[in-house]
Motif scaffolding. Structure first.
Motif, PDB file in Angstrom:
ATOM      1  N   GLY A 127     -65.348  -4.314  70.847  1.00  0.00           N
ATOM      2  CA  GLY A 127     -66.072  -4.977  69.767  1.00  0.00           C
ATOM      3  C   GLY A 127     -66.960  -6.075  70.312  1.00  0.00           C
ATOM      4  N   PRO A 128     -67.513  -6.863  69.409  1.00  0.00           N
ATOM      5  CA  PRO A 128     -68.444  -7.904  69.842  1.00  0.00           C
ATOM      6  C   PRO A 128     -67.759  -9.119  70.462  1.00  0.00           C
ATOM      7  CG  PRO A 128     -68.181  -8.002  67.479  1.00  0.00           C
ATOM      8  CD  PRO A 128     -67.406  -6.790  67.956  1.00  0.00           C
ATOM      9  N   VAL A 129     -66.448  -9.260  70.246  1.00  0.00           N
ATOM     10  CA  VAL A 129     -65.747 -10.439  70.759  1.00  0.00           C
ATOM     11  C   VAL A 129     -65.517 -10.305  72.255  1.00  0.00           C
ATOM     12  CG1 VAL A 129     -63.638 -11.810  70.609  1.00  0.00           C
ATOM     13  CG2 VAL A 129     -64.611 -10.804  68.540  1.00  0.00           C
ATOM     14  N   ARG A 130     -65.947 -11.327  72.975  1.00  0.00           N
ATOM     15  CA  ARG A 130     -65.755 -11.393  74.421  1.00  0.00           C
ATOM     16  C   ARG A 130     -65.195 -12.773  74.735  1.00  0.00           C
ATOM     17  NH1 ARG A 130     -66.686  -6.588  74.322  1.00  0.00           N
ATOM     18  NH2 ARG A 130     -68.505  -5.494  75.035  1.00  0.00           N
ATOM     19  N   GLN A 131     -64.136 -12.804  75.499  1.00  0.00           N
ATOM     20  CA  GLN A 131     -63.619 -14.098  75.902  1.00  0.00           C
ATOM     21  C   GLN A 131     -63.644 -14.191  77.428  1.00  0.00           C
ATOM     22  OE1 GLN A 131     -59.376 -12.631  74.484  1.00  0.00           O
ATOM     23  NE2 GLN A 131     -59.219 -14.710  75.216  1.00  0.00           N
ATOM     24  N   PRO A 132     -63.926 -15.374  77.951  1.00  0.00           N
ATOM     25  CA  PRO A 132     -63.903 -15.529  79.397  1.00  0.00           C
ATOM     26  C   PRO A 132     -62.485 -15.294  79.924  1.00  0.00           C
ATOM     27  CG  PRO A 132     -64.648 -17.558  78.309  1.00  0.00           C
ATOM     28  CD  PRO A 132     -64.245 -16.598  77.251  1.00  0.00           C
ATOM     29  N   TYR A 133     -62.402 -14.744  81.108  1.00  0.00           N
ATOM     30  CA  TYR A 133     -61.096 -14.521  81.732  1.00  0.00           C
ATOM     31  C   TYR A 133     -61.266 -14.546  83.245  1.00  0.00           C
ATOM     32  CZ  TYR A 133     -62.580  -9.660  82.472  1.00  0.00           C
ATOM     33  OH  TYR A 133     -63.254  -8.538  82.866  1.00  0.00           O
ATOM     34  N   GLN A 134     -60.141 -14.604  83.926  1.00  0.00           N
ATOM     35  CA  GLN A 134     -60.136 -14.627  85.387  1.00  0.00           C
ATOM     36  C   GLN A 134     -59.292 -13.492  85.932  1.00  0.00           C
ATOM     37  OE1 GLN A 134     -58.522 -18.588  85.946  1.00  0.00           O
ATOM     38  NE2 GLN A 134     -60.571 -19.374  86.442  1.00  0.00           N
ATOM     39  N   THR A 135     -59.724 -12.966  87.056  1.00  0.00           N
ATOM     40  CA  THR A 135     -58.879 -12.094  87.860  1.00  0.00           C
ATOM     41  C   THR A 135     -58.220 -13.003  88.888  1.00  0.00           C
ATOM     42  OG1 THR A 135     -60.357 -10.205  87.575  1.00  0.00           O
ATOM     43  CG2 THR A 135     -58.814 -10.117  89.430  1.00  0.00           C
ATOM     44  N   LEU A 136     -56.908 -12.899  88.991  1.00  0.00           N
ATOM     45  CA  LEU A 136     -56.149 -13.743  89.911  1.00  0.00           C
ATOM     46  C   LEU A 136     -55.654 -12.922  91.103  1.00  0.00           C
ATOM     47  CD1 LEU A 136     -53.960 -15.644  87.287  1.00  0.00           C
ATOM     48  CD2 LEU A 136     -56.158 -16.352  88.279  1.00  0.00           C
ATOM     49  N   LEU A 137     -55.717 -13.512  92.274  1.00  0.00           N
ATOM     50  CA  LEU A 137     -55.152 -12.944  93.498  1.00  0.00           C
ATOM     51  C   LEU A 137     -53.754 -13.528  93.659  1.00  0.00           C
ATOM     52  CD1 LEU A 137     -55.765 -11.311  96.187  1.00  0.00           C
ATOM     53  CD2 LEU A 137     -56.294 -13.560  97.174  1.00  0.00           C
ATOM     54  N   VAL A 138     -52.770 -12.675  93.874  1.00  0.00           N
ATOM     55  CA  VAL A 138     -51.397 -13.129  94.045  1.00  0.00           C
ATOM     56  C   VAL A 138     -51.035 -12.998  95.521  1.00  0.00           C
ATOM     57  CG1 VAL A 138     -48.994 -12.794  93.369  1.00  0.00           C
ATOM     58  CG2 VAL A 138     -50.827 -12.404  91.701  1.00  0.00           C
ATOM     59  N   ASP A 139     -50.761 -14.150  96.169  1.00  0.00           N
ATOM     60  CA  ASP A 139     -50.452 -14.106  97.600  1.00  0.00           C
ATOM     61  C   ASP A 139     -49.026 -13.598  97.818  1.00  0.00           C
ATOM     62  OD1 ASP A 139     -48.636 -16.264  97.346  1.00  0.00           O
ATOM     63  OD2 ASP A 139     -50.062 -17.725  98.152  1.00  0.00           O
ATOM     64  N   ARG A 140     -48.638 -13.480  99.058  1.00  0.00           N
ATOM     65  CA  ARG A 140     -47.339 -12.885  99.399  1.00  0.00           C
ATOM     66  C   ARG A 140     -46.150 -13.714  98.916  1.00  0.00           C
ATOM     67  NH1 ARG A 140     -47.622  -7.802 100.936  1.00  0.00           N
ATOM     68  NH2 ARG A 140     -49.564  -7.333 101.994  1.00  0.00           N
ATOM     69  N   SER A 141     -46.382 -14.983  98.586  1.00  0.00           N
ATOM     70  CA  SER A 141     -45.292 -15.812  98.064  1.00  0.00           C
ATOM     71  C   SER A 141     -45.224 -15.743  96.534  1.00  0.00           C
ATOM     72  CB  SER A 141     -45.457 -17.262  98.508  1.00  0.00           C
ATOM     73  OG  SER A 141     -46.561 -17.862  97.836  1.00  0.00           O
ATOM     74  N   GLY A 142     -46.194 -15.013  95.918  1.00  0.00           N
ATOM     75  CA  GLY A 142     -46.233 -14.906  94.459  1.00  0.00           C
ATOM     76  C   GLY A 142     -47.104 -15.952  93.792  1.00  0.00           C
TER      77      GLY A 142
END
Length: 151
Positions: A127-142
């Motif tokens: 739909g027309p709704v867009r919200q900003p978001y992030q892709t997160l990198l998870v390191d080996r410790s979590g």
């Protein structure tokens, strides 16, 4: 010891290298996707992957927790489906471009995630709704860190 392969030999090796690199870059990559059998947005994310040059092997299961535990996806960073590719997890509605970058950079990490189900992310873009978001990198410790910003 010096080896002289000559001009033709050099050109042949260069051409073979270019063909090999070109073929490797164009080869589809397989993402193993674990999702609920009833989740439509997960299916839309799989379509997004396929439209962006990935192959998807879909496994429909009712309980995703054992998969997330096996791959080390922190509980607070989980979403509605989990992918596996190249030794990494891909959790949630991660854009294909972020997966491509992950595979190109090969960081020392467990994987990447888009926690929750942000509107406008791949599979959630109905739909027309867009919200900003992030892709997160998870390191080996979590521990997560920002991998990419969207919107």
């Amino acid at each position: 010891m010096k080896v002289d392969i000559g001009r033709r030999g050099f050109l042949g090796l260069a051409a073979a290298s270019l063909i090999a690199c070109s073929t490797a870059e164009q080869a589809p990559r397989l993402v193993r996707v674990h999702k609920s059998p009833t989740c439509g947005c997960c299916g839309d994310w799989v379509t997004h992957l396929r439209q962006n040059g990935f192959e998807a092997e879909v496994h429909e299961i009712d309980d995703l927790e054992p998969i997330a535990l096996r791959l080390g996806v922190p509980e607070q960073l989980r979403s509605c489906h989990t992918g596996e590719i190249g030794g990494y997890f891909v959790e949630g509605h991660v854009p294909a471009a972020d997966i491509q970058r992950l595979l190109a950079e090969r960081p020392n990490a467990l994987g990447i995630t888009v926690p929750g189900m942000p509107m406008g992310s791949p599979g959630m873009d109905r739909g027309p709704v867009r919200q900003p978001y992030q892709t997160l990198l998870v390191d080996r410790s979590g521990t997560p860190s920002v991998f990419a910003n969207h919107g």
